[in-house]
Write an enzyme that holds these catalytic residues in place. Structure first.
Site, PDB file in Angstrom:
ATOM      1  N   LYS A  67     -15.786 -90.512 -46.339  1.00  0.00           N
ATOM      2  CA  LYS A  67     -15.165 -90.979 -45.098  1.00  0.00           C
ATOM      3  C   LYS A  67     -14.300 -92.220 -45.349  1.00  0.00           C
ATOM      4  O   LYS A  67     -14.345 -92.815 -46.431  1.00  0.00           O
ATOM      5  CB  LYS A  67     -16.264 -91.249 -44.070  1.00  0.00           C
ATOM      6  CG  LYS A  67     -17.088 -89.995 -43.735  1.00  0.00           C
ATOM      7  CD  LYS A  67     -18.049 -90.254 -42.594  1.00  0.00           C
ATOM      8  CE  LYS A  67     -18.869 -89.002 -42.290  1.00  0.00           C
ATOM      9  NZ  LYS A  67     -19.714 -89.182 -41.082  1.00  0.00           N
ATOM     10  N   TYR A  93     -14.371 -82.395 -35.131  1.00  0.00           N
ATOM     11  CA  TYR A  93     -15.640 -82.812 -34.531  1.00  0.00           C
ATOM     12  C   TYR A  93     -15.804 -82.282 -33.102  1.00  0.00           C
ATOM     13  O   TYR A  93     -16.600 -82.836 -32.338  1.00  0.00           O
ATOM     14  CB  TYR A  93     -15.748 -84.338 -34.550  1.00  0.00           C
ATOM     15  CG  TYR A  93     -16.073 -84.882 -35.933  1.00  0.00           C
ATOM     16  CD1 TYR A  93     -17.328 -84.691 -36.506  1.00  0.00           C
ATOM     17  CD2 TYR A  93     -15.123 -85.572 -36.678  1.00  0.00           C
ATOM     18  CE1 TYR A  93     -17.638 -85.170 -37.774  1.00  0.00           C
ATOM     19  CE2 TYR A  93     -15.419 -86.054 -37.950  1.00  0.00           C
ATOM     20  CZ  TYR A  93     -16.679 -85.850 -38.488  1.00  0.00           C
ATOM     21  OH  TYR A  93     -16.985 -86.324 -39.738  1.00  0.00           O
ATOM     22  N   ASN A 123     -20.732 -94.067 -42.084  1.00  0.00           N
ATOM     23  CA  ASN A 123     -21.852 -93.646 -42.945  1.00  0.00           C
ATOM     24  C   ASN A 123     -21.377 -92.916 -44.216  1.00  0.00           C
ATOM     25  O   ASN A 123     -22.129 -92.191 -44.854  1.00  0.00           O
ATOM     26  CB  ASN A 123     -22.893 -92.843 -42.160  1.00  0.00           C
ATOM     27  CG  ASN A 123     -22.387 -91.505 -41.673  1.00  0.00           C
ATOM     28  OD1 ASN A 123     -21.206 -91.186 -41.842  1.00  0.00           O
ATOM     29  ND2 ASN A 123     -23.264 -90.714 -41.084  1.00  0.00           N
ATOM     30  N   HIS A 158     -19.975 -87.180 -45.402  1.00  0.00           N
ATOM     31  CA  HIS A 158     -20.350 -86.055 -44.531  1.00  0.00           C
ATOM     32  C   HIS A 158     -20.905 -84.921 -45.379  1.00  0.00           C
ATOM     33  O   HIS A 158     -20.441 -84.691 -46.499  1.00  0.00           O
ATOM     34  CB  HIS A 158     -19.114 -85.549 -43.783  1.00  0.00           C
ATOM     35  CG  HIS A 158     -19.345 -84.258 -43.059  1.00  0.00           C
ATOM     36  ND1 HIS A 158     -19.959 -84.206 -41.826  1.00  0.00           N
ATOM     37  CD2 HIS A 158     -19.079 -82.977 -43.405  1.00  0.00           C
ATOM     38  CE1 HIS A 158     -20.053 -82.937 -41.453  1.00  0.00           C
ATOM     39  NE2 HIS A 158     -19.519 -82.169 -42.388  1.00  0.00           N
ATOM     40  N   GLU A 196     -16.021 -75.533 -42.050  1.00  0.00           N
ATOM     41  CA  GLU A 196     -15.451 -76.842 -42.399  1.00  0.00           C
ATOM     42  C   GLU A 196     -14.584 -76.754 -43.659  1.00  0.00           C
ATOM     43  O   GLU A 196     -13.523 -77.380 -43.738  1.00  0.00           O
ATOM     44  CB  GLU A 196     -16.575 -77.862 -42.566  1.00  0.00           C
ATOM     45  CG  GLU A 196     -17.267 -78.175 -41.244  1.00  0.00           C
ATOM     46  CD  GLU A 196     -18.546 -78.974 -41.381  1.00  0.00           C
ATOM     47  OE1 GLU A 196     -19.170 -79.256 -40.349  1.00  0.00           O
ATOM     48  OE2 GLU A 196     -18.936 -79.316 -42.529  1.00  0.00           O
TER      49      GLU A 196
HETATM   50  P1  CMP Z   1     -21.774 -86.742 -39.612  1.00  0.00           P
HETATM   51  O1  CMP Z   1     -23.093 -86.047 -39.460  1.00  0.00           O
HETATM   52  O2  CMP Z   1     -21.068 -86.671 -40.889  1.00  0.00           O
HETATM   53  O3  CMP Z   1     -20.818 -86.213 -38.441  1.00  0.00           O
HETATM   54  C1  CMP Z   1     -21.002 -86.670 -37.112  1.00  0.00           C
HETATM   55  C2  CMP Z   1     -20.978 -88.155 -37.130  1.00  0.00           C
HETATM   56  O4  CMP Z   1     -21.114 -88.828 -35.893  1.00  0.00           O
HETATM   57  C3  CMP Z   1     -22.178 -88.656 -37.916  1.00  0.00           C
HETATM   58  O5  CMP Z   1     -21.994 -88.304 -39.276  1.00  0.00           O
HETATM   59  C4  CMP Z   1     -22.129 -90.143 -37.600  1.00  0.00           C
HETATM   60  O6  CMP Z   1     -21.266 -90.839 -38.480  1.00  0.00           O
HETATM   61  C5  CMP Z   1     -21.503 -90.172 -36.208  1.00  0.00           C
HETATM   62  N1  CMP Z   1     -22.456 -90.682 -35.194  1.00  0.00           N
HETATM   63  C6  CMP Z   1     -22.312 -91.814 -34.514  1.00  0.00           C
HETATM   64  N2  CMP Z   1     -23.363 -92.000 -33.673  1.00  0.00           N
HETATM   65  C7  CMP Z   1     -24.198 -90.960 -33.859  1.00  0.00           C
HETATM   66  C8  CMP Z   1     -25.458 -90.580 -33.296  1.00  0.00           C
HETATM   67  N3  CMP Z   1     -26.070 -91.312 -32.371  1.00  0.00           N
HETATM   68  N4  CMP Z   1     -26.043 -89.433 -33.752  1.00  0.00           N
HETATM   69  C9  CMP Z   1     -25.427 -88.651 -34.682  1.00  0.00           C
HETATM   70  N5  CMP Z   1     -24.227 -88.965 -35.244  1.00  0.00           N
HETATM   71  C10 CMP Z   1     -23.617 -90.110 -34.844  1.00  0.00           C
END
Ligand code: CMP
Length: 139
Positions: free
Chosen positions: A11, A51, A114, A117, A128
């Site tokens: 990311k 998304y 984070n 992905h 994806e």
């Molecule tokens: P990822 O699972 O890669 O894709 C969806 C993203 O939404 C997730 O990583 C997080 O970076 C972001 N996100 C932010 N807040 C939340 C949350 N409360 N629960 C899940 N994903 C979240």
């Protein structure tokens, strides 16, 4: 459908913090083969489409803004049990809850930023991967 492939993105935070090389090294050391890879940046429109499944979630707007804020690395990875093994390698969505040694534990700052992905199912890995790569690029 293939069951030995997953899709990943490094990311914008992972790219901005110069972690591309370290993360790719961790991924290949863990036994994943990179079968397609691309350095690119999502527009807000494309991030919103990628998304779309989260469109009703309260974090959707921030997620789209963050994921289109800078370059990313998209890749398709191959390994037995790829989806589950890769999710183990990256750790929990919230880096504060990610096991020690996981990619998010090592490189990520927050649940938004984070760093990595990983697809959550074989079906989504296929969808994806196809979002970023043509059939020719992901043979
Ligand atoms: P990822 O699972 O890669 O894709 C969806 C993203 O939404 C997730 O990583 C997080 O970076 C972001 N996100 C932010 N807040 C939340 C949350 N409360 N629960 C899940 N994903 C979240």
């Amino acid at each position: 459908m293939r069951t030995n492939r997953t899709f990943t993105m490094i990311k914008p935070d992972g790219v901005a913090n110069n972690h591309i090389g370290a993360i790719l090294n961790d991924i290949t050391t863990a036994g994943f083969k990179i079968v397609a890879m691309k350095y690119t940046q999502l527009s807000t429109d494309l991030a919103g489409k990628f998304y779309a499944v989260h469109a009703e979630r309260p974090f959707y707007k921030d997620l789209v803004a963050f994921m289109s804020s800078g370059p990313i690395v998209a890749a398709i990875l191959e390994k037995d049990n790829a989806v589950a093994d890769f999710r183990t390698l990256i750790g929990a969505t919230d880096p504060a809850k990610a096991d020690v040694g996981t990619l998010r534990n090592k490189y990520a700052q927050s649940i938004d930023a984070n760093t990595v992905h990983g697809s959550d199912s074989d079906e989504n890995a296929e969808i994806e991967g196809a979002f970023y790569f043509t059939a020719f690029e992901r043979f």
